[in-house]
Design a protein around this motif. Structure first.
Motif, PDB file in Angstrom:
ATOM      1  N   GLN A  75       0.826  -1.209   0.000  1.00 15.59           N
ATOM      2  CA  GLN A  75       0.000   0.000   0.000  1.00 15.59           C
ATOM      3  C   GLN A  75       0.854   1.250   0.000  1.00 15.59           C
ATOM      4  N   TYR A  76       2.151   1.061  -0.163  1.00 11.48           N
ATOM      5  CA  TYR A  76       3.059   2.180  -0.293  1.00 11.48           C
ATOM      6  C   TYR A  76       3.097   3.009   0.966  1.00 11.48           C
TER       7      TYR A  76
ATOM      8  N   SER B  18      -2.596   2.466  -3.963  1.00 11.21           N
ATOM      9  CA  SER B  18      -1.422   3.318  -4.020  1.00 11.21           C
ATOM     10  C   SER B  18      -1.094   3.745  -5.448  1.00 11.21           C
ATOM     11  N   GLY B  20       1.978   5.040  -7.074  1.00  7.25           N
ATOM     12  CA  GLY B  20       3.408   5.256  -6.837  1.00  7.25           C
ATOM     13  C   GLY B  20       4.003   6.255  -7.805  1.00  7.25           C
ATOM     14  N   ILE B  21       5.262   6.524  -7.594  1.00  5.93           N
ATOM     15  CA  ILE B  21       5.966   7.489  -8.452  1.00  5.93           C
ATOM     16  C   ILE B  21       5.923   7.026  -9.907  1.00  5.93           C
ATOM     17  N   ALA B  22       5.625   7.965 -10.783  1.00  5.17           N
ATOM     18  CA  ALA B  22       5.559   7.698 -12.222  1.00  5.17           C
ATOM     19  C   ALA B  22       4.467   6.690 -12.563  1.00  5.17           C
ATOM     20  N   GLN B  23       3.399   6.707 -11.758  1.00  2.00           N
ATOM     21  CA  GLN B  23       2.261   5.832 -12.040  1.00  2.00           C
ATOM     22  C   GLN B  23       0.989   6.663 -12.212  1.00  2.00           C
TER      23      GLN B  23
END
Lengths: 229, 175
Positions: A75-76, B18, B20-23
């Motif tokens: 879930q980051y 989530s 995330g980065i670059a998503q």
């Protein structure tokens, strides 16, 4: 904007540099052991710093990998975990970033005995803690940079330290996105710190800019070819 | 130590997805809440169409590419990621005229040391690039939380379109 293949002009650190990375890992581990001894003297407690792993990582995944959350369905939330970050820039022949992330309670417990010995007035207690943490980063970074300089013959030194407590992802992003302007991947070093036999997990990212990393790898290659592995 | 409070309280049954980065993530599932965690100098962009109940979120790292833009990195940059985000929300039933667009991030987490390179603070360049990329699409931000020196988490609930931003040491705020 049209999609293109990655440019050939960029230095790409790949698995073909595994032997150079292995050699770098060996020297950096030795540098961290030395740094641990200096840290022990600095804080008056036994500190052992080890680097069990040095590896390559796609730049977009650096935070997940560094924080150990690169698992399916993660879930980051590790990115949101509150950490104390001790940051120093790498200066000289290799430019880049050094970042040590620690649990805030561990960070304070590392230097508080030292600060308490100084009997500083309460209004500057927090500033002195921050300053001591900066020095802790300086000692650790110098241990690694000296090891990298010894093996490569390059000049590498630290900038002044910055200490912040915030979300881990937010702290890691700053050096990471600087590198993302120039490179598709980074090296990172998984690190463990042990204080008085109590293990404290810390994350240490050493992130050189690509041109400096290329100089470093180029300096290491002859040592491998010459059989000094 | 200051603890982070949850911004999912109003949606106890929702699950966080989530980004995330670059998503980029698009959702039409009312049980989902999209979340860009630990934004520092990066920017999270949330798009919502309340009629189509479609939510989209993008997590950009840089304003634009200095090298090649590839399939693998196209969501890393504001200049290439934002047009794709808008297009994908439209593809899922969204209409530009109904889109509510919110963004957060672009901080200088490491203070003066965040100023790296000759081109200035990357966090500020990121937030400027988001605004510009939206302008080029004929769109604008309805709300934003940019700058400062603290990290942020941006969430968007697909069921309601509610957007929250939370930081260390302060209560979540609705944007």
């Amino acid at each position: 904007m049209a999609l293109e293949e990655p440019g050939e002009s960029r230095f790409l650190l790949t698995k073909k540099h595994a032997r150079e990375l292995e050699l770098a890992h060996k020297y950096i581990s030795a540098g961290l052991l030395k740094a641990g001894k200096q840290l022990s003297q600095f804080v008056g407690r036994e500190i052992v710093v080890q680097a069990p792993r040095l590896d390559l990582c796609p730049i977009d995944q650096l935070i997940e990998v560094a924080l150990g959350s690169a698992v399916e369905d993660a879930q980051y939330s590790e990115s949101e975990r509150i950490q104390t970050g001790i940051y120093l820039g790498m200066e000289g022949d290799i430019e880049g970033h050094f970042l040590l992330l620690l649990d805030p309670a561990d960070a304070i417990s590392l230097v508080e005995p030292l600060v308490n010995e100084l009997a500083v007035p309460p209004d500057i207690h927090e500033d002195i803690i921050q300053s001591a943490l900066g020095e802790l980063g300086n000692i650790t970074a110098s241990g690694i940079f000296n090891a990298m300089a010894d093996i490569s013959g390059l000049r590498i030194g630290p900038s002044c330290p910055a200490v912040v407590t915030d979300m881990a992802g937010a702290i890691l992003e700053t050096p990471m996105l600087d590198i993302a302007q120039f490179a598709e991947e980074s090296i990172y070093i998984d690190t463990r710190m042990e204080m008085d036999k109590l293990a404290a997990r810390c994350t240490l990212a050493i992130i050189p800019r690509p041109e400096g990393l290329q100089r470093f790898i180029n300096a290491l290659t002859p040592r491998i070819v010459g059989g000094h592995k | 130590m200051v603890a982070l409070s949850s911004s999912f309280d109003e949606l106890p049954s929702s699950s966080a997805v989530s980004v995330g980065i670059a998503q980029m993530v698009i959702s039409r599932d009312p049980r989902e809440t999209l979340a860009a965690y630990g934004l520092g100098s990066c920017v999270g962009i949330a798009v919502y169409d309340s009629a189509a109940r479609v939510a989209g979120m993008l997590h950009i790292l840089l304003p634009e590419s200095s090298g090649a833009v590839t399939e693998a990195n196209k969501f890393r940059f504001a200049a290439t990621g934002i047009p794709l985000l808008i297009k994908e929300v439209e593809h899922n039933g969204g209409m530009r005229s109904r889109m509510r667009i919110v963004a957060a991030g672009g901080a200088l987490t490491l203070g003066k040391l965040s100023v790296m390179g000759p081109s200035g603070p990357i966090g500020k360049r990121n937030s400027d690039a988001v605004t510009l990329a939206l302008q080029e699409e004929g769109l604008k931000l309805d709300a934003f939380d940019f700058g400062g020196s603290v990290g942020r988490t941006l969430t968007l609930a697909t069921a309601t379109g509610k957007v929250f931003c939370r930081s260390v040491g302060s209560a979540p705020k609705e944007l």
